[in-house]
Design a protein around this motif. Sequence first.
Motif, PDB file in Angstrom:
ATOM      1  N   GLN A   4       0.826  -1.194   0.000  1.00  0.00           N
ATOM      2  CA  GLN A   4       0.000   0.000   0.000  1.00  0.00           C
ATOM      3  C   GLN A   4       0.868   1.255   0.000  1.00  0.00           C
ATOM      4  O   GLN A   4       0.584   2.233  -0.687  1.00  0.00           O
ATOM      5  CB  GLN A   4      -0.914  -0.004   1.219  1.00  0.00           C
ATOM      6  CG  GLN A   4      -1.961  -1.126   1.176  1.00  0.00           C
ATOM      7  CD  GLN A   4      -2.740  -1.223   2.475  1.00  0.00           C
ATOM      8  OE1 GLN A   4      -2.275  -0.756   3.514  1.00  0.00           O
ATOM      9  NE2 GLN A   4      -3.906  -1.827   2.418  1.00  0.00           N
ATOM     10  N   ARG A   5       1.975   1.205   0.771  1.00  0.00           N
ATOM     11  CA  ARG A   5       2.854   2.364   0.858  1.00  0.00           C
ATOM     12  C   ARG A   5       3.517   2.634  -0.486  1.00  0.00           C
ATOM     13  O   ARG A   5       3.618   3.764  -0.934  1.00  0.00           O
ATOM     14  CB  ARG A   5       3.919   2.118   1.927  1.00  0.00           C
ATOM     15  CG  ARG A   5       4.837   3.313   2.175  1.00  0.00           C
ATOM     16  CD  ARG A   5       5.657   3.070   3.437  1.00  0.00           C
ATOM     17  NE  ARG A   5       6.539   4.201   3.699  1.00  0.00           N
ATOM     18  CZ  ARG A   5       7.828   4.204   3.422  1.00  0.00           C
ATOM     19  NH1 ARG A   5       8.374   3.151   2.856  1.00  0.00           N
ATOM     20  NH2 ARG A   5       8.582   5.244   3.695  1.00  0.00           N
ATOM     21  N   PHE A   6       3.948   1.566  -1.151  1.00  0.00           N
ATOM     22  CA  PHE A   6       4.594   1.737  -2.446  1.00  0.00           C
ATOM     23  C   PHE A   6       3.606   2.284  -3.473  1.00  0.00           C
ATOM     24  O   PHE A   6       3.943   3.152  -4.262  1.00  0.00           O
ATOM     25  CB  PHE A   6       5.167   0.406  -2.940  1.00  0.00           C
ATOM     26  CG  PHE A   6       6.224   0.571  -3.992  1.00  0.00           C
ATOM     27  CD1 PHE A   6       7.554   0.496  -3.663  1.00  0.00           C
ATOM     28  CD2 PHE A   6       5.880   0.813  -5.316  1.00  0.00           C
ATOM     29  CE1 PHE A   6       8.537   0.661  -4.619  1.00  0.00           C
ATOM     30  CE2 PHE A   6       6.846   0.977  -6.287  1.00  0.00           C
ATOM     31  CZ  PHE A   6       8.183   0.895  -5.935  1.00  0.00           C
ATOM     32  N   ALA A   7       2.372   1.777  -3.433  1.00  0.00           N
ATOM     33  CA  ALA A   7       1.359   2.275  -4.369  1.00  0.00           C
ATOM     34  C   ALA A   7       1.091   3.756  -4.122  1.00  0.00           C
ATOM     35  O   ALA A   7       0.933   4.540  -5.056  1.00  0.00           O
ATOM     36  CB  ALA A   7       0.075   1.459  -4.228  1.00  0.00           C
ATOM     37  N   ALA A   8       1.046   4.129  -2.842  1.00  0.00           N
ATOM     38  CA  ALA A   8       0.825   5.526  -2.518  1.00  0.00           C
ATOM     39  C   ALA A   8       1.989   6.388  -2.996  1.00  0.00           C
ATOM     40  O   ALA A   8       1.810   7.496  -3.497  1.00  0.00           O
ATOM     41  CB  ALA A   8       0.651   5.689  -1.001  1.00  0.00           C
ATOM     42  N   ASP A  59       0.149  -3.112 -10.076  1.00  0.00           N
ATOM     43  CA  ASP A  59      -0.748  -2.983  -8.930  1.00  0.00           C
ATOM     44  C   ASP A  59      -0.175  -3.511  -7.621  1.00  0.00           C
ATOM     45  O   ASP A  59      -0.586  -3.072  -6.548  1.00  0.00           O
ATOM     46  CB  ASP A  59      -2.064  -3.709  -9.223  1.00  0.00           C
ATOM     47  CG  ASP A  59      -2.785  -3.140 -10.433  1.00  0.00           C
ATOM     48  OD1 ASP A  59      -2.423  -2.036 -10.876  1.00  0.00           O
ATOM     49  OD2 ASP A  59      -3.702  -3.808 -10.945  1.00  0.00           O
ATOM     50  N   THR A  60       0.742  -4.474  -7.704  1.00  0.00           N
ATOM     51  CA  THR A  60       1.292  -5.078  -6.479  1.00  0.00           C
ATOM     52  C   THR A  60       2.795  -5.254  -6.629  1.00  0.00           C
ATOM     53  O   THR A  60       3.311  -6.373  -6.687  1.00  0.00           O
ATOM     54  CB  THR A  60       0.621  -6.435  -6.185  1.00  0.00           C
ATOM     55  OG1 THR A  60      -0.789  -6.342  -6.455  1.00  0.00           O
ATOM     56  CG2 THR A  60       0.808  -6.836  -4.732  1.00  0.00           C
ATOM     57  N   PRO A  61       3.539  -4.151  -6.715  1.00  0.00           N
ATOM     58  CA  PRO A  61       4.972  -4.244  -6.991  1.00  0.00           C
ATOM     59  C   PRO A  61       5.756  -5.039  -5.961  1.00  0.00           C
ATOM     60  O   PRO A  61       6.816  -5.583  -6.290  1.00  0.00           O
ATOM     61  CB  PRO A  61       5.424  -2.778  -7.052  1.00  0.00           C
ATOM     62  CG  PRO A  61       4.344  -2.006  -6.376  1.00  0.00           C
ATOM     63  CD  PRO A  61       3.082  -2.751  -6.616  1.00  0.00           C
ATOM     64  N   ALA A  62       5.256  -5.129  -4.723  1.00  0.00           N
ATOM     65  CA  ALA A  62       5.971  -5.908  -3.708  1.00  0.00           C
ATOM     66  C   ALA A  62       6.015  -7.393  -4.058  1.00  0.00           C
ATOM     67  O   ALA A  62       6.834  -8.133  -3.520  1.00  0.00           O
ATOM     68  CB  ALA A  62       5.320  -5.717  -2.338  1.00  0.00           C
ATOM     69  N   ASN A  68      12.781  -4.333  -5.597  1.00  0.00           N
ATOM     70  CA  ASN A  68      13.768  -4.698  -4.589  1.00  0.00           C
ATOM     71  C   ASN A  68      13.102  -5.279  -3.344  1.00  0.00           C
ATOM     72  O   ASN A  68      13.203  -4.749  -2.243  1.00  0.00           O
ATOM     73  CB  ASN A  68      14.615  -3.477  -4.221  1.00  0.00           C
ATOM     74  CG  ASN A  68      15.829  -3.857  -3.399  1.00  0.00           C
ATOM     75  OD1 ASN A  68      16.318  -4.993  -3.486  1.00  0.00           O
ATOM     76  ND2 ASN A  68      16.312  -2.926  -2.593  1.00  0.00           N
ATOM     77  N   THR A  69      12.401  -6.392  -3.545  1.00  0.00           N
ATOM     78  CA  THR A  69      11.775  -7.109  -2.442  1.00  0.00           C
ATOM     79  C   THR A  69      12.250  -8.552  -2.474  1.00  0.00           C
ATOM     80  O   THR A  69      12.420  -9.141  -3.534  1.00  0.00           O
ATOM     81  CB  THR A  69      10.239  -7.061  -2.546  1.00  0.00           C
ATOM     82  OG1 THR A  69       9.838  -7.460  -3.869  1.00  0.00           O
ATOM     83  CG2 THR A  69       9.724  -5.659  -2.290  1.00  0.00           C
ATOM     84  N   ALA A  70      12.465  -9.111  -1.301  1.00  0.00           N
ATOM     85  CA  ALA A  70      13.052 -10.445  -1.202  1.00  0.00           C
ATOM     86  C   ALA A  70      12.097 -11.513  -1.716  1.00  0.00           C
ATOM     87  O   ALA A  70      10.875 -11.413  -1.580  1.00  0.00           O
ATOM     88  CB  ALA A  70      13.427 -10.739   0.243  1.00  0.00           C
TER      89      ALA A  70
END
Length: 475
Positions: A4-8, A59-62, A68-70
């Motif tokens: 949510q933070r990344f989308a924001a 929509d969900t980059p994480a 850069n997510t594990a």
Amino acid sequence: MRTQRFAAVGAGVLALLASAGWAQTLTDDQLEGVKARLAEGATHSWEIGTRAEALIESDTPAYSVLNNTALPPPKGQAPASLDEVVAIARAVVQNRTKADVQGPQPLMDASGGAAGDPPSIGVAVLLANWTGAGAQDGHDYAGAATDQLEFLLEKVPKTSDGAISHRMEQVQLWSDFVYMVPPFLAYYGVLNQNQSLVQLAYDQCRLYRQYLVDDDAGGMWKHIVLGQNTDNGHWSTGNGWAAAGMLRVLGTIQHSQYAKSMKKQAKDLTNWVSEIHNGIYPHQRTNGLFGNYADDSSTFDDASSTAILASTVYRLALLAGVHTHLPQAEMSRKALSAPASGSSSSSSSSPSSSSSPSSTSTSPASSSASPNSNFPNSSTTSSSSASPSATAQALAHFTPDMWLTPVVNPNEFGVQGAHSPEGQAFVVEMYAAWRDWAALGAPGANAAVRAGTGGRTWVGMWAGVVAGVVLVVGF
């Protein structure tokens, strides 16, 4: 929360860019229109898989291997932003179950044809399984993914040195394959603690490059080799498929438990993507687009390949710190997003005209399943509410309802078409990549300015934008 933070952050970046007077950028409503048309049009296996990947990145980059997510990603129930991706996987697995085909089999098109296309849906199926969709709806996502894997390894023909064929009826290698199969192999390997599969993904990229790279063309790839109806031309979309696929394998390796032990493979992949960029970008046209065949000036402008190639430039900057072609990518993105009144030039070729150096008319769709109405489309997803034509100004490279134009016919690669679902996905991927690049401070922007023209304008604009990004992200 991180998603949510990344989308924001992404929304904040876009707002900052707009407030800075950043012209030639699609609005959120316009991008939703692009997604809605993609949802309506994606019916063939490779279109469905490419749509799923575009939605993950956007929509969900994480949960994207390109960020850069594990890896592996968080287990447990998927965030709501993955609902459309899970719905795509569910529809595929449901249809597969209804077909009642036993043993190793592709996720779609079990009757044969393009063996390399159905694995493009594999990452979505693996994600659905990983996030517990099967426990909620009773579908065997893990079994479907395993059957697809075993089909590739056991049933699909191969070259003598191990390159898996893109086709079932003959051993034939298409550049498209690199986007469809290696990312699935790599992701399956990471989720299942199987480094051999990650290595196989790399090996398929290596072997395909070995067969398809054209040193006499500066490192661009040929489209189709071996078998009948080959295409030795440097199809722009094919080069985009290859670069984007190798980047997904690179991202999977870099963010996985195998990052340290596979540094050489990661370096090779970086170099091979750069090789494509260095070969193809000298052929970018003055209007910011590529011809359908990059080095054939007689072929029509193609916005579809232009978008996917631009996306790979931003991604390479983020994954490997290679900034060489950022000015050209920005030229393409702005050209594709320009208002009609400011458009430089678009192709005068008619949608029915043929302009290919190749005489073949064989296409991925020639042997794929017919469109299937069971897949989630704009009538069942949030994208359906988008109607940008009601308020947005006319755009040079989009119709009023946000179909990208001009585009190659996705069913006949030497002919200009009217609508291209894969082209819609490429626009979504381009903007997701650009957003992620800007959200991290636009790494390499200043270096790119020095390498390009109009540097002082870029520097002034980026100084304000990057400062704003830092405030939004909280670095």
